[in-house]
Design a protein around this motif. Structure first.
Motif, PDB file in Angstrom:
ATOM      1  N   THR A  48      21.218  -9.135  -7.049  1.00 24.45           N
ATOM      2  CA  THR A  48      21.718 -10.017  -5.982  1.00 24.45           C
ATOM      3  C   THR A  48      20.756 -11.170  -5.735  1.00 24.45           C
ATOM      4  N   LEU A  49      19.467 -10.857  -5.653  1.00 20.56           N
ATOM      5  CA  LEU A  49      18.469 -11.896  -5.413  1.00 20.56           C
ATOM      6  C   LEU A  49      18.412 -12.880  -6.574  1.00 20.56           C
ATOM      7  N   GLU A  50      18.502 -12.373  -7.791  1.00 22.66           N
ATOM      8  CA  GLU A  50      18.475 -13.262  -8.957  1.00 22.66           C
ATOM      9  C   GLU A  50      19.725 -14.137  -8.999  1.00 22.66           C
ATOM     10  N   HIS A  51      20.869 -13.561  -8.648  1.00 21.42           N
ATOM     11  CA  HIS A  51      22.120 -14.322  -8.665  1.00 21.42           C
ATOM     12  C   HIS A  51      22.120 -15.428  -7.606  1.00 21.42           C
ATOM     13  N   ASN A  52      21.543 -15.124  -6.426  1.00 17.87           N
ATOM     14  CA  ASN A  52      21.552 -16.109  -5.337  1.00 17.87           C
ATOM     15  C   ASN A  52      20.616 -17.278  -5.602  1.00 17.87           C
ATOM     16  N   GLY A  53      19.626 -17.077  -6.444  1.00 15.55           N
ATOM     17  CA  GLY A  53      18.778 -18.180  -6.888  1.00 15.55           C
ATOM     18  C   GLY A  53      17.875 -18.779  -5.829  1.00 15.55           C
ATOM     19  N   ASN A  54      17.390 -17.976  -4.882  1.00 17.03           N
ATOM     20  CA  ASN A  54      16.462 -18.508  -3.889  1.00 17.03           C
ATOM     21  C   ASN A  54      15.108 -18.828  -4.517  1.00 17.03           C
ATOM     22  N   ASP A  55      14.470 -19.877  -3.973  1.00 22.53           N
ATOM     23  CA  ASP A  55      13.155 -20.262  -4.475  1.00 22.53           C
ATOM     24  C   ASP A  55      12.059 -19.303  -4.027  1.00 22.53           C
ATOM     25  N   ARG A  56      12.249 -18.677  -2.874  1.00 21.30           N
ATOM     26  CA  ARG A  56      11.217 -17.804  -2.299  1.00 21.30           C
ATOM     27  C   ARG A  56      11.873 -16.563  -1.696  1.00 21.30           C
ATOM     28  N   ILE A  57      11.262 -15.411  -1.932  1.00 27.80           N
ATOM     29  CA  ILE A  57      11.678 -14.153  -1.307  1.00 27.80           C
ATOM     30  C   ILE A  57      10.580 -13.742  -0.340  1.00 27.80           C
ATOM     31  N   ILE A  58      10.944 -13.511   0.917  1.00 27.68           N
ATOM     32  CA  ILE A  58       9.980 -13.118   1.946  1.00 27.68           C
ATOM     33  C   ILE A  58      10.190 -11.637   2.275  1.00 27.68           C
ATOM     34  N   LEU A  59       9.154 -10.837   2.064  1.00 26.55           N
ATOM     35  CA  LEU A  59       9.222  -9.402   2.326  1.00 26.55           C
ATOM     36  C   LEU A  59       8.498  -9.067   3.624  1.00 26.55           C
ATOM     37  N   ILE A  60       8.996  -8.060   4.321  1.00 24.66           N
ATOM     38  CA  ILE A  60       8.424  -7.644   5.598  1.00 24.66           C
ATOM     39  C   ILE A  60       8.062  -6.165   5.535  1.00 24.66           C
ATOM     40  N   GLY A  61       6.880  -5.817   6.048  1.00 23.88           N
ATOM     41  CA  GLY A  61       6.485  -4.412   6.105  1.00 23.88           C
ATOM     42  C   GLY A  61       5.036  -4.274   6.517  1.00 23.88           C
ATOM     43  N   SER A  62       4.564  -3.050   6.556  1.00 24.41           N
ATOM     44  CA  SER A  62       3.164  -2.812   6.896  1.00 24.41           C
ATOM     45  C   SER A  62       2.277  -3.167   5.707  1.00 24.41           C
ATOM     46  N   ALA A  63       0.985  -3.229   5.964  1.00 22.86           N
ATOM     47  CA  ALA A  63       0.044  -3.556   4.890  1.00 22.86           C
ATOM     48  C   ALA A  63       0.035  -2.491   3.805  1.00 22.86           C
ATOM     49  N   HIS A  64       0.462  -1.283   4.150  1.00 20.87           N
ATOM     50  CA  HIS A  64       0.455  -0.178   3.194  1.00 20.87           C
ATOM     51  C   HIS A  64       1.869   0.238   2.805  1.00 20.87           C
ATOM     52  N   SER A 138      14.493 -23.128  -0.768  1.00 21.35           N
ATOM     53  CA  SER A 138      15.419 -22.116  -0.251  1.00 21.35           C
ATOM     54  C   SER A 138      14.725 -20.760  -0.234  1.00 21.35           C
ATOM     55  N   ALA A 139      14.993 -19.981   0.811  1.00 20.75           N
ATOM     56  CA  ALA A 139      14.309 -18.694   0.960  1.00 20.75           C
ATOM     57  C   ALA A 139      15.242 -17.668   1.587  1.00 20.75           C
ATOM     58  N   THR A 140      14.965 -16.410   1.280  1.00 23.30           N
ATOM     59  CA  THR A 140      15.699 -15.314   1.905  1.00 23.30           C
ATOM     60  C   THR A 140      14.711 -14.245   2.330  1.00 23.30           C
ATOM     61  N   VAL A 141      15.092 -13.468   3.347  1.00 23.87           N
ATOM     62  CA  VAL A 141      14.207 -12.463   3.936  1.00 23.87           C
ATOM     63  C   VAL A 141      14.750 -11.073   3.632  1.00 23.87           C
ATOM     64  N   ILE A 142      13.859 -10.173   3.217  1.00 19.60           N
ATOM     65  CA  ILE A 142      14.198  -8.759   3.048  1.00 19.60           C
ATOM     66  C   ILE A 142      13.487  -7.995   4.151  1.00 19.60           C
ATOM     67  N   ALA A 143      14.265  -7.402   5.042  1.00 20.69           N
ATOM     68  CA  ALA A 143      13.705  -6.729   6.215  1.00 20.69           C
ATOM     69  C   ALA A 143      12.898  -5.491   5.823  1.00 20.69           C
ATOM     70  N   GLU A 144      12.165  -4.958   6.775  1.00 20.85           N
ATOM     71  CA  GLU A 144      11.314  -3.797   6.560  1.00 20.85           C
ATOM     72  C   GLU A 144      12.129  -2.638   5.971  1.00 20.85           C
ATOM     73  N   GLY A 145      11.570  -2.010   4.942  1.00 21.97           N
ATOM     74  CA  GLY A 145      12.241  -0.872   4.335  1.00 21.97           C
ATOM     75  C   GLY A 145      13.407  -1.231   3.438  1.00 21.97           C
ATOM     76  N   GLY A 146      13.617  -2.524   3.175  1.00 29.07           N
ATOM     77  CA  GLY A 146      14.757  -2.929   2.355  1.00 29.07           C
ATOM     78  C   GLY A 146      16.076  -2.799   3.072  1.00 29.07           C
ATOM     79  N   TYR A 147      16.036  -2.922   4.400  1.00 29.78           N
ATOM     80  CA  TYR A 147      17.253  -2.787   5.212  1.00 29.78           C
ATOM     81  C   TYR A 147      18.101  -4.038   5.017  1.00 29.78           C
ATOM     82  N   ASN A 148      19.015  -3.963   4.031  1.00 26.79           N
ATOM     83  CA  ASN A 148      19.764  -5.129   3.612  1.00 26.79           C
ATOM     84  C   ASN A 148      21.073  -4.668   2.987  1.00 26.79           C
ATOM     85  N   GLU A 149      22.138  -5.402   3.243  1.00 25.51           N
ATOM     86  CA  GLU A 149      23.451  -5.024   2.719  1.00 25.51           C
ATOM     87  C   GLU A 149      23.455  -4.944   1.193  1.00 25.51           C
ATOM     88  N   ALA A 150      22.633  -5.742   0.540  1.00 31.17           N
ATOM     89  CA  ALA A 150      22.637  -5.803  -0.922  1.00 31.17           C
ATOM     90  C   ALA A 150      22.152  -4.515  -1.572  1.00 31.17           C
TER      91      ALA A 150
END
Length: 324
Positions: A48-64, A138-150
Motif C-alpha cells: 500500500t505504501l509503495e503504491h501510494n508513492g509518498n516521499d516520506r513515511i513517518i513512524l510513531i512509537g517508543s524508542a524501543h 508528500s508524507a503519510t503517518v503510520i500510527a503506533e503499533g501499525g494501527y492502520n487500515e492498510a
C-alpha cells in the motif's frame, strides 16, 4: 513475503498431558528482521505504501518499539525515506531497539517527543506532514503499533495460516493463547476466525498493554474497515474471548525478578529465547492459568515475538546468573 509459520509440540515449561498436549505456533520464524506476528501487518501495509508513492513515511512509537524498528528496516531496504517520532526514553544510553534505530536512521530523521507531549503525538505528526507538504514533500503517518487500515488484509492471514496448520496436524485445538500490545495482531486473528466461520477454539488474550475496553474499541474499528472492504456484513459467529492480565510485572514495559527468572527457565526447558516484556510475560501468564485450572483438550500458544526483541535486556538477564 512469507505468510506461513509452523506449529509443533512445545517441549517443556507449560503443563501438558496425553489428552491435553501443548503446541506452539512459531510466528517468530516469519521474518528475522521484524518481530513475529508484526510481519503479517507488513504483508499488506508495504504494498500500500509503495503504491501510494509518498516521499516520506513517518513512524510513531517508543524508542524501543519493535514495530518502529522492524518497519523502518523494511522501508529503508526498499529505498523509502523514513522519519520517526519516538517517545523520549527514560534512559539516554543507546541500547536495544533504540540503538538499532539510530543505526538505521540519521539524526535529522529522529525526533524525540517528551512524555508530557506524547498524548498529542498524532497532532504533532499531522503538523510535520503539513510542514513537509509546504516544501512539496508528500508524507503519510503510520500510527503506533501499525494501527492502520492498510494492515487489515495482512493480519487476517494469521487465522488462514492457523487453519492450514490444523489441517496438517489433524488436531482440533480447544484453546488458543495469544498476547496483545496494541491488539492489532490479536484482532486480526479474531476477525479472521470470524470470516472462516470458526467459533472455536476459545481465545485467551494476555493484555501486555491496554484494557479490555480499549481492545474492544479497536476491534470494532477494524470490524468496520473489514465490512467496508467486503461490502457486506460480517458473519455473526465469533470465538469466545477471555482477557487476562499479566501474572507478574503487569505494568507495560516493566520486568521483575520473576519474569527474568522465567526467561531463563523457558530457554532451558524449551530451547526458545524470548523477550521478557512480551513473550515471557505471556508464557508465564499462560503457565499460571493452566496450573490454576488444568486444560482440557489440545492447546495452542502463539509465540508472537522473536529473539531480536531481546536486544537491550542482556544486563538484566545476566544479573540472574552468577559467573562461574
Amino acid at each position: 513475503m512469507n505468510w506461513k509459520s509452523r506449529c509443533h509440540r512445545l517441549n517443556g515449561y507449560l503443563p501438558a498431558t496425553c489428552s491435553s498436549p501443548v503446541f506452539i505456533k512459531r510466528e517468530d520464524e516469519l521474518n528475522a528482521n521484524a518481530v513475529g506476528t508484526k510481519h503479517r501487518k507488513y504483508l499488506s501495509l508495504l504494498p500500500t505504501l509503495e503504491h501510494n508513492g509518498n516521499d516520506r513515511i513517518i513512524l510513531i512509537g517508543s524508542a524501543h518499539s519493535n514495530n518502529v524498528m522492524g518497519l523502518a528496516q523494511l522501508l529503508r531496504s526498499r529505498g523509502m525515506d523514513v522519519s520517526v517520532l519516538i517517545k523520549a526514553p527514560g534512559n539516554s544510553r543507546l541500547m536495544g531497539n533504540h540503538l538499532l534505530l539510530t543505526m538505521l536512521l540519521p539524526p535529522d530523521r529522529i525526533e524525540y517527543i517528551s512524555h508530557r507531549e506524547w498524548p498529542q503525538v498524532m497532532e504533532i505528526a499531522d503538523q510535520r506532514v503539513a510542514e513537509l507538504n509546504k516544501r512539496g514533500v508528500s508524507a503519510t503517518v503510520i500510527a503506533e503499533g501499525g494501527y492502520n487500515e492498510a494492515v487489515l488484509p495482512g493480519i487476517l492471514t494469521l487465522a488462514a495460516d492457523l487453519h492450514r496448520n490444523i489441517g496438517e496436524l489433524g488436531i482440533d485445538f480447544t484453546d488458543i493463547w495469544s498476547d496483545s500490545g496494541t491488539g492489532v495482531s490479536a484482532i486480526g486473528l479474531l476477525l479472521g476466525m470470524r470470516l472462516l466461520g470458526l467459533s472455536e477454539p476459545r481465545v485467551h488474550i494476555t493484555l501486555i498493554a491496554g484494557s479490555p475496553d480499549e481492545f474492544q474499541h479497536r476491534y470494532q474499528q477494524f470490524a468496520q474497515w473489514l465490512t467496508k472492504l467486503m461490502q457486506q456484513p460480517l458473519p455473526p459467529r465469533c470465538p469466545e474471548v477471555r482477557f487476562m492480565q499479566p501474572a507478574s510485572a503487569a505494568s507495560y514495559g516493566s520486568i521483575n525478578k520473576t519474569i527474568l527468572s522465567e526467561s531463563w527457565a523457558i530457554a532451558r526447558q524449551t530451547g526458545l529465547l524470548m523477550d521478557p516484556v512480551y513473550s515471557v510475560k505471556h508464557f508465564y501468564t499462560v503457565k499460571c492459568a493452566m496450573e490454576r485450572q488444568a486444560p482440557t483438550g489440545p492447546q495452542l500458544i502463539l509465540y508472537n515475538g522473536g529473539t531480536l526483541a531481546m536486544c537491550g535486556f542482556q544486563s538484566a538477564l545476566a544479573s540472574q546468573q552468577p559467573i562461574v
